[in-house]
Motif scaffolding. Structure first.
Motif, PDB file in Angstrom:
ATOM      1  N   UNK A   1       0.839  -1.205   0.000  1.00  0.00           N
ATOM      2  CA  UNK A   1       0.000   0.000   0.000  1.00  0.00           C
ATOM      3  C   UNK A   1       0.872   1.253   0.000  1.00  0.00           C
ATOM      4  N   UNK A   2       1.941   1.228   0.778  1.00  0.00           N
ATOM      5  CA  UNK A   2       2.835   2.394   0.825  1.00  0.00           C
ATOM      6  C   UNK A   2       3.590   2.563  -0.488  1.00  0.00           C
ATOM      7  N   UNK A   3       4.025   1.457  -1.067  1.00  0.00           N
ATOM      8  CA  UNK A   3       4.727   1.538  -2.351  1.00  0.00           C
ATOM      9  C   UNK A   3       3.802   2.111  -3.423  1.00  0.00           C
ATOM     10  N   UNK A   4       2.552   1.674  -3.434  1.00  0.00           N
ATOM     11  CA  UNK A   4       1.605   2.157  -4.446  1.00  0.00           C
ATOM     12  C   UNK A   4       1.343   3.649  -4.286  1.00  0.00           C
ATOM     13  N   UNK A   5       1.214   4.098  -3.046  1.00  0.00           N
ATOM     14  CA  UNK A   5       1.030   5.535  -2.804  1.00  0.00           C
ATOM     15  C   UNK A   5       2.189   6.330  -3.381  1.00  0.00           C
ATOM     16  N   UNK A   6       3.376   5.797  -3.190  1.00  0.00           N
ATOM     17  CA  UNK A   6       4.579   6.471  -3.679  1.00  0.00           C
ATOM     18  C   UNK A   6       4.594   6.507  -5.212  1.00  0.00           C
ATOM     19  N   UNK A   7       4.293   5.377  -5.840  1.00  0.00           N
ATOM     20  CA  UNK A   7       4.367   5.301  -7.300  1.00  0.00           C
ATOM     21  C   UNK A   7       3.289   6.143  -7.971  1.00  0.00           C
TER      22      UNK A   7
END
Ligand code: HPA
Ligand code: MG
Length: 217
Positions: free
Chosen positions: A143-149
């Motif tokens: 979830x955090x990676x997706x927010x970043x991308x």
């Protein structure tokens, strides 16, 4: 992905004994059961490649999440390449490698550190990303990676994870393409590690108490 479309690995249905398959002798005592034999993984990867190609529109930037995702990434990219040729469908691929580390300052918040430069991230703008991960456990890292991308405005982001763990600690995140749902146990093999060991084991296995003690930090 709808849960009816993935393979639910339960010990009742998947009850392999250690002597049903070859385990490297250096790990014989360190795993308690074989959850998913290597051949079954490969067959499932072929199907996931088929689903991904069928639903893709335009070139894909396939992003390998290191280190655990590398084996699935390599086999998936190979499967997509073969499929593309046989079916006549053509999906141009470019490959990206992302090292992701989670940092938790306290129990309620955490940050994920991503090994991408600003420049590399800017290249994602307008692209179709396919994130390739080995396992979704709590879902927090993804979830955090997706927010970043998403900040870099890709045209689309899809996620495939070979495994999803059935755990109470899940935040409910479900990837677009899942290989297998597995019980809430610590698994190793097919590039999944325990303190960097077991990446050199082909089958996905449950680690034994002996293995945990032997490779404890
Ligand atoms: N095994 C290896 N790595 C992991 C696991 C697991 O069960 N869960 C999250 N990362
Ligand atoms: Mg991982």
């Amino acid at each position: 992905m709808d849960p009816s479309k993935w393979i639910d690995v339960t010990p009742e249905k998947f009850n392999y004994h250690l002597d049903h398959f070859v385990i490297p002798s250096h790990y014989e005592k360190d795993v308690s059961s074989i959850l998913i034999p290597h051949g079954v993984i490969m067959d499932r990867v072929n199907k996931l490649a088929r689903l991904i190609v069928d639903e893709s529109n335009g070139p894909l930037v396939v992003c390998c999440i290191l280190k655990g995702g590398h084996q699935y990434f390599a086999d998936l990219v190979n499967a997509i390449k073969k499929l593309t040729k046989k079916s006549g469908l053509s999906v141009p691929l470019s490959l990206e490698f992302i090292r992701v580390k989670s940092y938790h300052n306290d129990s309620s918040s955490g940050d994920v550190k991503v090994s991408l430069t600003e420049e590399e991230c800017k290249d994602f703008e307008g692209k179709n990303l396919l994130i390739v991960e080995d396992i979704i456990d709590t879902g927090a890292t993804m979830v955090k990676l997706l927010n970043k991308l998403e900040q870099y405005k890709p045209k689309s982001i899809k996620v495939t994870s070979l495994l999803i763990k059935k755990t109470d600690r899940s935040n409910g995140y479900i990837p677009d393409y899942v290989g297998f749902a597995i019980p809430d146990a610590f698994v190793v093999g097919y590039a999944l590690d325990y303190n960097e060991y077991f990446r050199d084991l082909d089958h996905i296995c449950v680690i034994s108490e002996h293995g945990k003690e032997r490779y404890a930090l």
